[in-house]
Design an enzyme around this catalytic site. Sequence first.
Site, PDB file in Angstrom:
ATOM      1  N   LYS A   1      -0.434   4.636   4.556  1.00  0.00           N
ATOM      2  CA  LYS A   1      -1.269   3.683   5.300  1.00  0.00           C
ATOM      3  C   LYS A   1      -0.614   3.406   6.641  1.00  0.00           C
ATOM      4  CE  LYS A   1      -3.570  -0.829   4.937  1.00  0.00           C
ATOM      5  NZ  LYS A   1      -4.880  -0.278   5.372  1.00  0.00           N
TER       6      LYS A   1
ATOM      7  N   HIS B   1       0.842  -1.184   0.000  1.00  0.00           N
ATOM      8  CA  HIS B   1       0.000   0.000   0.000  1.00  0.00           C
ATOM      9  C   HIS B   1       0.880   1.238   0.000  1.00  0.00           C
ATOM     10  CE1 HIS B   1      -3.055  -2.898   1.250  1.00  0.00           C
ATOM     11  NE2 HIS B   1      -3.972  -1.998   0.945  1.00  0.00           N
TER      12      HIS B   1
END
Length: 272
Positions: free
Chosen positions: A135, A131
């Site tokens: 995140k 990600h």
Amino acid sequence: MTTRVAIVGGTGKLGRIICDVLAAEADYDVVAVLTSRSPLTDLDGADLVIDASVPAVSIDVVRAAAERGIDIIVGTSGWSAERIALVRPAIQASGIAALFVPNFSLGSVLGSALAAAAAPFFPSVEIVEAHRETKIDSPSGTAVRTAELIAAARREVGPVAAPHVDQRARGQQVASIPVHSLRRPGVVARQETVLSGPGESLTIVHDTVEPAQAYGPGIRLALGGVRDLRGVTVGLDSLIDIGIGRPAPGDVGDGGVDDGGAPGQVARATGA
């Protein structure tokens, strides 16, 4: 009848997508948009709460919804089966519906289901998820859900073979599955489930390319589905028949896309 919705984390990336989806739906009225720091008394008067906050706040949001008897869709990451168990009594006592959605992407849901269906046939399974660097939690909720589904699917054949998991470089074990998390710029969301056996391997890959397009159909599915639920439900796979065998809902906390077939995402499987 119009459903009054309060969105927690409505100013974040996912929250803004949810707001846009609701704005296009005639039967929903957003009555409150909360940040992760807003007082939860702002939920008062809503018929439905959608949580897109952060893991540290999400558990309080779920408890606040249960206290007020308000149905809730939880899109915040970090909800393992163990963590859901902490709020299950309050949810059941209140009689509300609590739908926990690790990923609103239908392609991701299918990828996790395919991994679970294949898992009993391969002794080794590992997950690599990536990600963007912003995140804040790892492993991702999708990776946790995938690992739990795989473990449930392998109940009769036993846990996966995962040597040397005492070494930190081997990743974090989730339901016995090694999970490796990458946080880096240049990626939205990507998950690879690598299944290996003697002489072969199968890799199931899902890429989120454009979040708004990828998540929109799943958000609308959750909005429609939560009306008919009560108690705890985990995953959008609980709301649709994807046409392959999967663990019974009680096994994992209650609970065909071509390449390019779903807007904003890519799903594929490769064998080697």
